[in-house]
Design an enzyme around this catalytic site. Structure first.
Site, PDB file in Angstrom:
ATOM      1  NE  ARG A 174      -3.275  -2.900   0.355  1.00  0.00           N
ATOM      2  CZ  ARG A 174      -3.882  -3.548  -0.652  1.00  0.00           C
ATOM      3  NH1 ARG A 174      -3.807  -3.105  -1.884  1.00  0.00           N
ATOM      4  NH2 ARG A 174      -4.556  -4.639  -0.427  1.00  0.00           N
ATOM      5  CG  ASN A 216       0.535  -8.548   5.951  1.00  0.00           C
ATOM      6  OD1 ASN A 216      -0.199  -8.632   6.921  1.00  0.00           O
ATOM      7  ND2 ASN A 216       0.092  -8.154   4.769  1.00  0.00           N
ATOM      8  CE  LYS A 293      -3.023  -8.558   8.701  1.00  0.00           C
ATOM      9  NZ  LYS A 293      -2.892  -7.991   7.342  1.00  0.00           N
ATOM     10  CD  GLU A 297      -6.424  -8.432   5.677  1.00  0.00           C
ATOM     11  OE1 GLU A 297      -5.257  -8.013   5.617  1.00  0.00           O
ATOM     12  OE2 GLU A 297      -7.391  -7.848   5.154  1.00  0.00           O
ATOM     13  NE  ARG A 329      -2.407  -3.488  12.345  1.00  0.00           N
ATOM     14  CZ  ARG A 329      -2.952  -3.843  11.189  1.00  0.00           C
ATOM     15  NH1 ARG A 329      -2.950  -5.096  10.785  1.00  0.00           N
ATOM     16  NH2 ARG A 329      -3.514  -2.944  10.417  1.00  0.00           N
ATOM     17  NE  ARG A 341     -13.388  -6.477   7.078  1.00  0.00           N
ATOM     18  CZ  ARG A 341     -12.610  -6.088   6.090  1.00  0.00           C
ATOM     19  NH1 ARG A 341     -12.906  -6.427   4.840  1.00  0.00           N
ATOM     20  NH2 ARG A 341     -11.542  -5.369   6.315  1.00  0.00           N
ATOM     21  CE  LYS A 365      -6.597  -1.755   9.580  1.00  0.00           C
ATOM     22  NZ  LYS A 365      -6.744  -2.350   8.239  1.00  0.00           N
ATOM     23  CG  ASP A 370      -9.165  -2.036   5.581  1.00  0.00           C
ATOM     24  OD1 ASP A 370      -8.374  -1.407   6.294  1.00  0.00           O
ATOM     25  OD2 ASP A 370      -8.810  -2.824   4.682  1.00  0.00           O
ATOM     26  CD  GLU A 392      -3.554   0.085  12.168  1.00  0.00           C
ATOM     27  OE1 GLU A 392      -3.497  -0.694  13.142  1.00  0.00           O
ATOM     28  OE2 GLU A 392      -3.470  -0.295  10.991  1.00  0.00           O
ATOM     29  CD  GLU A 398      -5.537  -0.627   1.431  1.00  0.00           C
ATOM     30  OE1 GLU A 398      -5.025  -0.428   2.549  1.00  0.00           O
ATOM     31  OE2 GLU A 398      -6.033  -1.714   1.108  1.00  0.00           O
ATOM     32  CG  HIS A 516     -14.503  -2.719   1.168  1.00  0.00           C
ATOM     33  ND1 HIS A 516     -13.963  -3.319   0.059  1.00  0.00           N
ATOM     34  CD2 HIS A 516     -13.669  -3.012   2.202  1.00  0.00           C
ATOM     35  CE1 HIS A 516     -12.853  -3.952   0.410  1.00  0.00           C
ATOM     36  NE2 HIS A 516     -12.639  -3.770   1.694  1.00  0.00           N
TER      37      HIS A 516
HETATM   38  O1  GCW Z   1      -6.197  -2.209   4.539  1.00  0.00           O
HETATM   39  C1  GCW Z   1      -5.988  -3.579   4.510  1.00  0.00           C
HETATM   40  C2  GCW Z   1      -5.014  -3.799   3.411  1.00  0.00           C
HETATM   41  C3  GCW Z   1      -4.054  -4.924   3.664  1.00  0.00           C
HETATM   42  C4  GCW Z   1      -3.474  -4.738   5.050  1.00  0.00           C
HETATM   43  C5  GCW Z   1      -4.603  -4.854   6.053  1.00  0.00           C
HETATM   44  C6  GCW Z   1      -4.168  -4.658   7.489  1.00  0.00           C
HETATM   45  C7  GCW Z   1      -1.334  -5.105   6.004  1.00  0.00           C
HETATM   46  O2  GCW Z   1      -5.701  -3.966   2.207  1.00  0.00           O
HETATM   47  O3  GCW Z   1      -3.092  -4.860   2.670  1.00  0.00           O
HETATM   48  O4  GCW Z   1      -2.428  -5.615   5.331  1.00  0.00           O
HETATM   49  O5  GCW Z   1      -5.544  -3.845   5.800  1.00  0.00           O
HETATM   50  O6  GCW Z   1      -4.381  -3.573   8.009  1.00  0.00           O
HETATM   51  O7  GCW Z   1      -3.639  -5.566   8.092  1.00  0.00           O
END
Ligand code: GCW
Length: 695
Positions: A174, A216, A293, A297, A329, A341, A365, A370, A392, A398, A516
């Protein structure tokens, strides 16, 4: 004061002044950010000249490193504001006294006071003078009178951090501004000057921590090979008050530790984490800690061993001990979970309130999905009174047009920070014991952030973490004045343009509470039709729930009941569709296409009007910018004009593709006078961007 010290300081000041020289001569490529200290003019210049500032009484034997940085910055800044590169102080100089003699860094609180033709910067530690110098130079840059300056500030929260989603090979997830600023391959032998310039920019806005790698996480950062690299960076950043943190991969004990498991309750796993933490602290005594994290995901986590997030976090927290923190996180949602979600993080974490160790912080967040152009605040804020929660935000845009779209994010973050979570206080108050983290937008581009205006979001993030009560207007004005021009005529136009840009992106991408709707993977352009991805909540159709009868996600008691996760006083504002602020309508309600809106229009007409308003605002922004050519150097003026042109085209793309798709669902005609989409729906669906950056 020893002679040698004076000489060394004079040499340092001269070196810094010379270092500043080629920068002023060079074309403006944005590298200098908001730290340009453009020469004052007119009465502001006359005032500073008559104050005749010189650095006084700061020069002592054994000056502390941060004090040295502060003194150097002050010298460079004053010279630049005065329009001189080396200056003889005249008779009756006005002293600028840096009175932060303590060896400790402190929390950065400072006072700046003008008295008896002197300005005194003081506070409980060295950082007080560093932050105080930047504040003084900012005030002077904005035209403040040095004779009456009087400031007393303290940070609103202890942790003010940037999270870099950077991989060891230089790729930035991102990231829309080039490659990573961290060149791990050349470290520790070579430290790029950019990392010093970065720390200086961070310090100037009060940022005091950085996580140097992506959530990640690659386990490499925990290996012995990386410790000297991390140490070199941490050592370079220390004088600027920046502590270094790393993201860690929960399965690292298996991947690099040679253990058969990463179960957080396994004593060998715990011993492994402890040994890693000890090795890091031996090299970096002020190492900040770990960011994790987990079970999100596809990342590994404690649930792989049927352990809770608290058990996982506490295992790492005990390894770190009171030397630092573990930031865990809350961004989780599960493939197997059929619930909305938007509700999943709350469902997983609220039962764990009170179960986290003292040095664990939960990082949440701003909204429950997201980083969308608009979301309600995350329901976890206010719902975990026994856990330290951190905010966060995403500085890298993004979902908001990435490098090219001009979107000023202060209004977005302020909206979240200012929400009352219930009777007890605001989101800003909830996070005050912990802090704020922003997903960084820094990269190897000359302008650092992918565009000149994206720098404003980095600046804003630091300023808001320092003081969330600052207004969006105030921050925009500060930033634009320092970055481009302090001319009131310029600011009178550019500040409202920046403020309007946030509602504009909401309007042309996801109006009326939609979310989204971005195309898969790159999240750049529109993809409201996408409905065939493996996991339901990856699909835009999951969020919009549009059919021939209506549109929107019912989160009331009749639907997912996500509303019940908010305090009753908050939920009450969003429970009745007719009383819900239109900006949140489709987030909380599924309503018919002819639902009567407060404007008097039916929903369908209002939706189209919002897309049109978004496009019109971008057009107006481009016109405003065109009228400001006289105030901006040609290079940055042209870059911004080009990007606004792209934004105008793409706002239309968003509008047209979205309307074409909604029409294919509701079969409604366009209201009279509305411009039809430029292309057919199959055309918009056929567009594909495999090379889009950052994905
Ligand atoms: O915003 C989303 C992104 C992922 C990201 C995830 C997160 C790091 O599309 O790419 O991965 O959130 O915050 O963990």
């Amino acid at each position: 004061m020893g002679r040698g010290v004076v000489n060394r300081l004079m040499a340092l000041a001269a070196a810094l002044a010379v270092a500043a020289l080629p920068l002023t001569a060079r074309a403006e490529d944005g590298y200098r950010l908001w730290l340009r200290y453009a020469p004052l003019e007119g009465k502001e210049l006359a005032r500073l000249e008559s104050f005749n500032p010189r650095l006084a009484s700061v020069v002592r034997d054994g000056m502390e490193p941060s004090q040295r940085v502060a003194a150097g910055e002050l010298q460079v800044g004053l010279n630049s504001l005065l329009g001189v590169t080396s200056r003889k102080v005249g008779q009756n100089p006005g002293d600028v006294v840096l009175a932060c003699d303590q060896p400790r860094l402190g929390d950065g609180s400072f006072t700046i006071k003008a008295e008896h033709h002197a300005i005194r910067i003081a506070g409980p530690g060295q950082l007080s003078c560093l932050y105080g110098v930047f504040a003084l130079l900012r005030e002077l840059s904005l035209g403040a009178d040095p004779n009456t300056i009087d400031l007393a500030e303290h940070p609103a929260m202890p942790l003010r951090m940037l999270d870099h989603w950077d991989d060891p090979n230089g790729y930035v997830l991102r990231g829309y501004s080039g490659r990573s600023i961290f060149d791990w391959w050349k470290l520790p032998e070579h430290l790029d000057q950019r990392l010093i310039d970065y720390a200086r920019a961070d310090a100037s806005i009060g940022i005091n921590g950085a996580v140097v790698n992506s959530v990640n996480a690659s386990p490499l950062f925990l290996t012995d090979r990386y410790i000297p690299k991390l140490k070199r960076v941490a050592d370079a950043w220390r004088p600027y008050g920046i502590r270094l943190y790393i993201s860690v991969r929960f399965s690292a004990p298996k991947e690099i530790g040679g253990l058969p498991t990463a179960d957080p309750l396994d004593p060998a796993v715990q011993a492994w984490w402890k040994a890693r933490a000890d090795a890091l602290y031996a090299a970096i005594p002020d190492f900040g800690g770990f960011l994790v994290k987990a079970n999100s995901e596809g990342e590994p986590g404690p649930q792989d061993y049927h352990r809770s997030h608290a058990e996982g976090a506490n295992a790492l927290a005990r390894a770190v001990g009171d030397r630092g923190v573990v930031i865990w996180r809350a961004f989780v949602y599960s493939a197997e979970d059929k619930t909305d979600r938007a509700m999943q993080a709350y469902n997983e974490f609220v039962p764990l309130d009170g179960k986290f160790d003292r040095n664990v912080i939960l990082q949440v967040k701003n909204g429950p999905i997201d980083f969308q152009p608009r979301e309600p605040f995350h329901p976890l804020f206010g719902a975990m009174p026994h856990t330290r929660l951190m905010f966060e935000g995403q500085i890298t845009k993004e979902y908001l047009g990435q490098a090219t779209h001009l979107v000023y994010l202060a209004p977005l973050w302020k909206e979240a920070l200012d929400w009352r979570t219930g009777p007890d206080g605001t989101v800003a108050q909830v996070i005050a014991p912990a802090g704020m983290a922003g997903v960084a937008n820094t990269g190897s581009d000359r302008d650092w952030s992918g565009s000149h205006f994206n720098q404003a979001n980095w600046y804003t993030f630091g300023r808001l973490a320092w003081d969330p009560s600052l207004s969006s207007e105030r921050i925009a004005r500060e930033w634009a004045a320092q970055t481009f021009s302090r001319d009131p005529a310029f600011l009178a136009k550019v500040v409202p343009m920046m403020i309007a840009s946030r509602q504009a992106v909401v309007d042309y991408m996801t109006p009326l509470g939609l979310a989204h709707q971005m195309a898969t993977g790159h999240h750049y352009g529109p993809g409201p039709w996408v409905c065939d991805l493996q996991r339901p909540e990856w699909n835009p159709c999951y969020y919009a729930r549009a059919d021939k009868d209506g549109i929107g996600f019912d989160r009331t008691a009749k639907g997912s009941n996500a509303l019940s996760q908010y305090a009753p006083s908050v939920a009450a504002r969003w429970s009745d569709p007719r009383a819900t602020d239109p900006d949140y309508l489709l987030w909380f309600h599924h309503v018919p296409w002819d639902f009567p809106m407060p404007s008097g229009k039916p929903l369908w007409n209002e939706l189209i009007a919002r897309y049109d308003r978004g496009v019109a605002t971008v057009d107006a922004m481009a016109q405003t910018w065109a009228s400001l050519q006289a105030y901006v150097d040609p290079e940055r003026f042209q870059d911004t004009a080009d990007y606004l042109r792209i934004q105008g085209q793409e706002a239309r793309w968003w509008r047209d593709a979205s309307i074409a798709y909604w029409q294919s669902v509701n079969h409604l005609p366009l209201p009279a006078g509305v411009r039809p989409p430029e292309h057919t729906l199959p055309y918009y669906k056929s567009l594909s961007f495999p090379e889009a950056p950052g994905q």
